[in-house]
Scaffold this motif. Sequence first.
Motif: not given
Length: 346
Positions: A193-197, A254-258, A286-288
Amino acid sequence: MQHVAVIGAGSFGTALANVLADKGCEVDLYARRQEQADEINQEHTNSRYLPDVTLHEGIRASADLAEVVRDKKWVLVVTPSSVFRETLKSMRPHLHPEVRIAHATKGFDIDTGQRMTQVMEEVLAEIDPGHFAVVSGPSHAEEVSRRIPTTVVSASRSQRTAEGFQDLLMTPYFRVYTNPDVIGTEIGGALKNIIALGAGISDGLGYGDNTKAALMTRGITEIVRLGVSMGASQMTLTGLAGVGDLIATCTSLHSRNYRAGYALGQGKSLQEVLDQMGMVVEGVRATKAAYKIAAETGVEMPITAALYNLLFEGKSPRVAVEDLMGRRRIHEMEEVAAAVPLTWES
């Protein structure tokens, strides 16, 4: 026919309830709001989280958590990481002593940095830890609910538990593999999810495929680096729960992180993005958590650090990218090069 409780009527919880109902299970679904439970029971829809999807009529929703979990021997917890611990505490007095519980929450406990099964072992200490599992992999709820072919992993320290959830969930369109590596399965699901951000930020800035490919490839390096340091198998992190989930999350609307990352790349503030999304963006928490774990363990995670500075220290997205590109020159396979000295031809 198994009687299964699903805790959490968000998009993925509802999608998994639909899979279980398709399999012939009797499914009780916990929804926090009575009006949401009423909609699922009366209209067979969950319009806020899965618009334009008709749900299986066998799903029975309730806003009474005790009623949903009482006497069930199979429970799936699909809540945001922010409420995971408190949800378990509320469930605890009503659980069957032989219950088997899987979670599908892709994140960390923000206060402790614990993985979700570690939280389960702490809060539900009276239950055999071999009865806990995690279900993870590339599985957008929007596609699962439309019965689009999907594959995931059921991981547990107990083969019986892993195979139990495999049997519960396996359908012609939802294939489940088993894996004994709980740590790797959870780490892959949380860190992607971090990388998707980052992938969303890259696209929001107007960068191209070269940039996103580099980000994803170096991202999996960070995931493996931290995961292995925590006891994960590298094989798991290059499988469905790692690379597979990373690809799906970094490349799909579909990815809310993206989507959150894309909005950040276009110049919106984090608070504006979170308000606009209206749903949990696990990559932010998750980043934190990962930044803190990396600092404590000495694991180098430059992409995670750049995103932490962007999200919580006010650094602009463009400057964060410039900082990443300007890092000291290194070998691509740095860990391999350190362990196995390479001989250059000239």
